[in-house]
Design a protein around this motif. Structure first.
Motif, short mmCIF file in Angstrom:
data_model
loop_
_atom_site.label_atom_id
_atom_site.label_comp_id
_atom_site.label_asym_id
_atom_site.label_seq_id
_atom_site.Cartn_x
_atom_site.Cartn_y
_atom_site.Cartn_z
N ALA A 189 0.82 -1.21 0.00
CA ALA A 189 0.00 0.00 0.00
C ALA A 189 0.86 1.26 0.00
CB ALA A 189 -0.93 -0.01 1.21
N LEU A 241 -6.75 11.48 5.10
CA LEU A 241 -6.78 10.02 4.98
C LEU A 241 -5.76 9.37 5.89
CD1 LEU A 241 -7.90 7.51 3.60
CD2 LEU A 241 -6.28 7.88 1.72
N TYR A 275 -8.75 6.49 -7.67
CA TYR A 275 -9.51 5.90 -8.77
C TYR A 275 -10.67 6.83 -9.14
CZ TYR A 275 -12.20 2.71 -11.64
OH TYR A 275 -12.88 2.14 -12.68
N ARG A 298 -14.30 -0.73 -7.71
CA ARG A 298 -13.05 0.01 -7.54
C ARG A 298 -13.26 1.46 -7.09
NH1 ARG A 298 -8.95 -0.45 -12.34
NH2 ARG A 298 -7.70 0.43 -10.63
N ALA A 346 -12.31 6.82 -0.61
CA ALA A 346 -11.34 6.11 0.23
C ALA A 346 -11.40 6.63 1.67
CB ALA A 346 -9.93 6.26 -0.34
N GLU A 371 -6.47 6.81 9.03
CA GLU A 371 -5.86 5.48 9.07
C GLU A 371 -5.03 5.29 10.33
OE1 GLU A 371 -5.24 4.21 4.41
OE2 GLU A 371 -3.70 5.38 5.40
N THR A 375 -13.83 2.78 -4.24
CA THR A 375 -13.21 3.18 -2.97
C THR A 375 -11.69 3.08 -3.01
OG1 THR A 375 -13.51 0.93 -2.12
CG2 THR A 375 -15.23 2.55 -1.62
N GLU A 376 -11.11 2.73 -4.16
CA GLU A 376 -9.65 2.72 -4.26
C GLU A 376 -9.12 4.14 -4.30
OE1 GLU A 376 -8.29 0.43 -7.52
OE2 GLU A 376 -9.43 -1.37 -6.98
N ARG A 377 -7.93 4.30 -3.78
CA ARG A 377 -7.32 5.63 -3.78
C ARG A 377 -6.98 6.06 -5.21
NH1 ARG A 377 -2.91 4.60 1.07
NH2 ARG A 377 -4.42 4.08 2.68
N LYS A 379 -14.53 5.17 3.24
CA LYS A 379 -14.35 3.75 3.58
C LYS A 379 -13.60 3.58 4.89
CE LYS A 379 -11.92 -0.36 1.93
NZ LYS A 379 -11.09 -0.92 0.81
N HIS A 380 -12.48 4.29 5.07
CA HIS A 380 -11.68 4.14 6.28
C HIS A 380 -12.37 4.75 7.50
CE1 HIS A 380 -8.55 3.19 3.31
NE2 HIS A 380 -7.94 2.58 4.30
N LEU A 427 -9.89 10.57 -3.86
CA LEU A 427 -9.63 10.14 -2.48
C LEU A 427 -10.87 10.20 -1.60
CD1 LEU A 427 -6.18 11.87 -1.80
CD2 LEU A 427 -6.59 9.43 -2.14
#
Length: 419
Positions: A177, A237, A348, A342, A366, A241, A344-346, A369-370, A363
């Motif tokens: 990651a 983000l 994307y 896809r 993402a 995290e 929630t991918e960074r 999601k977190h 972002l």
């Protein structure tokens, strides 16, 4: 009258052995039990000798108990270690392993006692590692395409080895990651930096007219704001995290939070998107207010940014059978099914050209999601081309709390209320 058979010395010896041996054994057994309880009696110098032998035997029994207890503690401590321990002979046969080896390496104990380690771990890299005896550096290996483990082998005695195995799956995922993060960040920052560099070189030209200069300045301001938003979202983000996992018991006034976000979203839309809110005014939850605000605001801002003018947006915050449910839906163009997994991918983005025009960084989802993962919730997305899009999540019922009570007898201007 018959003659008596003469008695020989052999017969006497045989009778003595047959009759005296059981008695002697019985006396020894009884004497041994008595010896454990108290030393035998004697006279003269035999007293100190018997007493010394008795104390020596007691010390030996105490030492045996201590060694048994020490071995039991060692086994218990080895089983509680977070790493797998395997004891090997010099030729690679297993003669002991702790409980974690049975979980991580699928060993069976005591069935695998004495088995060659290479019969249980059939990997060419591990075979070469043991054959070459290059134990200065660990060996990292993926087992059954699932877990990543790290092997460390060290001499234990002259003919024994201790193998320590550690699960490093999470470290491998974090390393991957991290590489993807820096690669994507570099890819996202390069275009605006290239634009800024080009316009700065253009600004050094004295022959540049005022109109072109003003256009260059405006473009550089847009690109600098884009980079500022990108850096701010990256920091947000990383902050989410790095936040510790676990539930928080801070009450969050979600109805008021959504009302405030409504004003911001309407200002961003400038009246081009009809916005409808259906909010339960009594539905409060325990959680992290900053993270919940980030999740909800990103969903509401995305609904305005990524839909054309005239799109109707509906926001709902209601109690459900599972807990507290938030939903935001629109009647926009929708998203094709192949893009949904896809989202929630960074970094994307479905439409990269439109995202560059609107300043999207890829972002936002993402972050959502977190932030939701810290509240034991997940983001649900449903969409189809021409049928609009719906984003939602449900916080567990255990996080729902009651709003703080306000005493109606206390006036808002009274000293009690000010306190």
């Amino acid at each position: 009258m018959p003659l008596l058979e003469p008695i020989t010395w052999r017969r006497l010896l045989l009778e003595g052995v047959l009759f005296c041996l059981p008695a002697l054994l019985l006396l020894l057994f009884i004497g041994h039990l008595g010896w454990l309880l108290a030393p035998p009696t004697g006279g003269g110098s035999w007293i100190s000798l018997f007493y010394g032998l008795h104390r020596m035997q007691l010390r030996q029994r105490r030492r045996r108990r201590e060694l048994a207890m020490l071995f039991k503690r060692f086994r218990s401590g080895a089983d509680s270690l977070p790493d797998t321990l395997v004891m090997l002979t010099g030729d690679g046969h297993i003669f002991w392993c702790n409980g974690l080896a049975q979980q991580l390496l699928s060993f069976r104990w005591p069935e695998d006692n004495g088995q060659p380690i290479l019969n249980l771990l059939r990997y060419p890299e591990f075979n070469d590692y043991l054959q070459r005896q290059a134990f200065q550096r660990p060996l990292t290996l993926q087992l059954n395409n699932q877990h990543w483990v790290e092997f460390r082998v060290m001499p234990y005695t002259d003919d024994q080895r201790l193998m320590v195995v550690r699960d490093v799956t999470q470290m491998q995922q974090l390393e991957g990651a991290r590489r993807n993060f820096f690669a994507n960040a570099r890819h996202e920052l390069r275009p605006p930096l290239t634009v800024l560099q080009g316009y700065l070189e253009m600004m050094t030209d004295d022959s540049l007219d005022a109109h072109m200069r003003q256009r260059a300045v405006q473009t550089m301001q847009d690109q600098s704001r884009r980079m500022e938003r990108l850096v701010a979202q990256l920091l947000e983000l990383s902050r989410i995290e790095a936040a510790p996992q676990g539930e928080t018991h801070t009450p969050v006034d979600m109805p008021t939070l959504l009302k405030r976000l409504q004003a911001s979203v309407e200002g961003l839309s400038q009246g081009q998107h009809p916005l409808v809110l259906r909010v339960n005014p009594q539905l409060w939850v325990n959680g992290n207010e900053e993270q919940l605000r980030s999740a909800v605001s990103n969903l509401m801002y995305n609904a305005v940014i990524h839909t054309p003018p005239g799109t109707r947006i509906e926001v709902s915050w209601q109690r459900s059978a599972e807990g507290a449910t938030f939903q935001i839906s629109d009647n926009g163009p929708g998203i094709a099914p192949e893009y949904l997994p896809r989202l929630t991918e960074r970094f994307y983005r479905v439409d990269k050209a439109r995202s560059r025009q609107t300043g999207g960084s890829g972002l936002g989802l993402a972050i959502v999601k977190h932030a939701l993962s810290h509240h034991d919730a997940r983001l649900d997305i449903s969409s189809a081309p021409g049928e609009g899009t719906r984003f939602g999540f449900t916080l567990p019922a255990r996080l729902i709390t009651l709003p703080p009570r306000v005493d109606p007898s206390v006036s808002p201007l009274s000293p009690q209320a000010r306190e």
